[in-house]
Design an enzyme around this catalytic site. Sequence first.
Site, mmCIF file in Angstrom:
data_model
loop_
_atom_site.group_PDB
_atom_site.id
_atom_site.type_symbol
_atom_site.label_atom_id
_atom_site.label_comp_id
_atom_site.label_asym_id
_atom_site.label_seq_id
_atom_site.Cartn_x
_atom_site.Cartn_y
_atom_site.Cartn_z
ATOM 1 N N GLY A 1 0.911 -1.290 0.121
ATOM 2 C CA GLY A 1 0.019 -0.148 -0.031
ATOM 3 C C GLY A 1 0.910 1.422 -0.039
ATOM 4 N N GLY B 1 2.519 3.593 1.442
ATOM 5 C CA GLY B 1 3.163 3.598 2.739
ATOM 6 C C GLY B 1 3.814 5.188 2.959
ATOM 7 N N ASP C 1 9.005 5.100 7.953
ATOM 8 C CA ASP C 1 8.717 6.297 8.499
ATOM 9 C C ASP C 1 7.743 7.170 7.711
ATOM 10 O OD1 ASP C 1 10.279 6.917 6.546
ATOM 11 O OD2 ASP C 1 12.086 7.611 7.914
ATOM 12 N N GLY C 2 7.306 6.723 6.658
ATOM 13 C CA GLY C 2 6.551 7.711 5.664
ATOM 14 C C GLY C 2 7.397 8.553 5.095
ATOM 15 N N ARG D 1 4.170 14.247 -7.320
ATOM 16 C CA ARG D 1 4.103 13.440 -8.564
ATOM 17 C C ARG D 1 2.967 13.254 -9.287
ATOM 18 N NH1 ARG D 1 5.983 7.216 -6.918
ATOM 19 N NH2 ARG D 1 4.053 6.699 -5.434
ATOM 20 N N ARG E 1 -1.766 0.285 -10.038
ATOM 21 C CA ARG E 1 -0.629 -0.798 -10.062
ATOM 22 C C ARG E 1 -1.244 -2.155 -10.238
ATOM 23 N NH1 ARG E 1 3.564 1.630 -6.626
ATOM 24 N NH2 ARG E 1 2.847 3.635 -6.195
ATOM 25 N N ASP F 1 4.020 -4.702 -7.505
ATOM 26 C CA ASP F 1 3.429 -3.367 -6.657
ATOM 27 C C ASP F 1 4.140 -2.016 -7.457
ATOM 28 O OD1 ASP F 1 5.516 -4.647 -5.113
ATOM 29 O OD2 ASP F 1 5.712 -2.707 -4.257
ATOM 30 N N ASN F 2 5.143 -2.184 -8.175
ATOM 31 C CA ASN F 2 5.711 -0.996 -8.990
ATOM 32 C C ASN F 2 5.623 -1.050 -10.492
ATOM 33 O OD1 ASN F 2 6.977 -0.148 -6.482
ATOM 34 N ND2 ASN F 2 8.688 -1.207 -6.788
HETATM 35 P P1 AMP Z 1 9.038 0.220 -2.966
HETATM 36 O O1 AMP Z 1 9.655 -1.123 -3.400
HETATM 37 O O2 AMP Z 1 10.177 1.313 -2.593
HETATM 38 O O3 AMP Z 1 8.105 0.791 -4.131
HETATM 39 O O4 AMP Z 1 8.466 -0.017 -1.635
HETATM 40 C C1 AMP Z 1 7.700 -1.051 -1.320
HETATM 41 C C2 AMP Z 1 6.438 -0.758 -0.360
HETATM 42 O O5 AMP Z 1 7.320 -0.180 0.727
HETATM 43 C C3 AMP Z 1 5.520 0.276 -0.506
HETATM 44 O O6 AMP Z 1 4.471 -0.133 -0.223
HETATM 45 C C4 AMP Z 1 5.919 1.635 -0.247
HETATM 46 O O7 AMP Z 1 4.760 2.473 0.256
HETATM 47 C C5 AMP Z 1 6.668 1.057 1.240
HETATM 48 N N1 AMP Z 1 7.565 1.875 1.610
HETATM 49 C C6 AMP Z 1 9.006 2.241 1.164
HETATM 50 N N2 AMP Z 1 9.619 3.292 1.890
HETATM 51 C C7 AMP Z 1 8.814 3.530 2.997
HETATM 52 C C8 AMP Z 1 8.847 4.421 3.903
HETATM 53 N N3 AMP Z 1 10.074 5.109 4.029
HETATM 54 N N4 AMP Z 1 7.885 4.574 4.799
HETATM 55 C C9 AMP Z 1 6.637 3.845 4.538
HETATM 56 N N5 AMP Z 1 6.370 3.009 3.491
HETATM 57 C C10 AMP Z 1 7.493 2.720 2.692
HETATM 58 MG MG MG Z 2 6.706 1.053 -4.609
#
Ligand code: AMP
Ligand code: MG
Length: 486
Positions: free
Chosen positions: A90, A92, A124-125, A175, A182, A251-252
């Site tokens: 989700g 995040g 940490d969002g 963005r 996705r 998810d990407n």
């Molecule tokens: P990514 O592979 O970077 O696209 O991230 C995979 C998942 O981790 C996604 O659901 C993102 O929203 C979550 N995510 C990545 N970095 C953070 C962060 N710093 N804080 C919260 N959620 C994160």
């Molecule tokens: Mg992602």
Amino acid sequence: MDSLTGLAWTNRFADLGPDFFTELPAQGLPDPHWVAQSPDCAQLLGLPADWTARPGALAAMSGNAPWPGMRPLASVYSGHQFGVWAGQLGDGRALWLGEVDTPAGPQELQLKGAGLTPYSRRGDGRAVLRSSIREFLCSEAMAALGVPTTRALCITGSRLPVIRETVETAAVVTRVAPSFIRFGHFEHFAHHDQLDALRRLANWFIAHHAPECADAPEPAVALLRKVSLQTADLIAHWQSVGFCHGVMNTDNMSMLGLTLDYGPFGFMDGFDPGHVCNHSDDRGRYAYARQPAVAFWNLHALAQALLPLLPIETEKDAESSTERLLEAVEGYRERFASQMLVRLRAKLGLEGEDTGDQALADDFLKLMAASRADFTQSFRRLSCAITAPGPLRDLFIDREAVDAWLTRWRARTTVGAEARMLAVNPAVVLRNHLAEGAIRAAQDGDFGEIARLLKVLGRPFDEPELPRDAALPPDWASTLEVSCSS
Ligand code: AMP
Ligand code: MG
């Protein structure tokens, strides 16, 4: 009311209802400042040229005070990460603000890095300045190259500390895309047996983003076929510019075939088909040469998610439904191969079609790989090699082999090849060391290099004013490491 806040906001995604998202406010940045903005993206949205100077702009884009009409929410999705089911993920650290009506159709805006959401898991969002600059510059660079991509409007920054491998500072990227949906959104509801929600999502997506699929005998199959073809086009484009995404988890993967979620991506310098740009990808799952196969794998995950929308009551039904979905995904292969050949022909300046073209292109790539010749410069210098082969030859170890290849190539080229090739083989791409230069300057409080690079990357097929923007990477570039921690 200020003309900025007079933008016509809608949020069609919110119509889907609470199964799909959580509404919540952004966690803003303390004492924010502007880091960068993209005039091209602002224009796409119909924002006035001086929009960043308008009252409320900085507060809105740092997540501190929404404009009227914005309706922040975080969506839920799941996905396969590195080939393994990862469960619920989700948004995040991304917040959907809503959609703005533009001449190019509705565009969704998201703040990335604006704080915790129910989907933050252990994160940490936040997003750090370093990765925000990379996402911002690459989004706009890809758009200028003509590669389908999400866009980036601006970056706001703050002194707020954020812990990664070291302590960095927080930033927010705004963005923009027609849709941020996705593969993982579909996988989520399929995996949790929420068939009603899955059906609603498919109907909603088709109605708003793939209306031509609505009248097909089986809209879900038509949708899968469309996504498969768009994904093929996208990956062919990536391969043709030497772009590695780095984290091709489902998810990407964008349902619109856009480059989505810029993390440890990289444009290759020296050509190595096995190049892995993500330092955390120790098994090389997402190596350059594997991207086409990985996208195909990801499309199968999407097909699996769409299966419950077809008749599956009896074993026979399930079998034939599966067959129809697999057939739709199968379209990817042929489209990828044909698009790749179209792009390679253009890169080699070849007009028309000759049965030897694929081999001619493959042989050039083999020569490049054998010498680890710079990907971007090899094609750029080849563009001028009819009259001036010297600079191209300089990139190769086995010059005789290059000369032999050039003889074959020249025999196949036609008048005007040079001009055609210079228009498709970029001089400037966002090499890691270029991004790094802008990041280091920004970390020292100088944002001028980001703006300068943005301009140069906006005209990738022109020779840049400063030769170093197009030049081979300096020695220190080879020690740069990019990981998932962003
Ligand atoms: P990514 O592979 O970077 O696209 O991230 C995979 C998942 O981790 C996604 O659901 C993102 O929203 C979550 N995510 C990545 N970095 C953070 C962060 N710093 N804080 C919260 N959620 C994160
Ligand atoms: Mg992602």
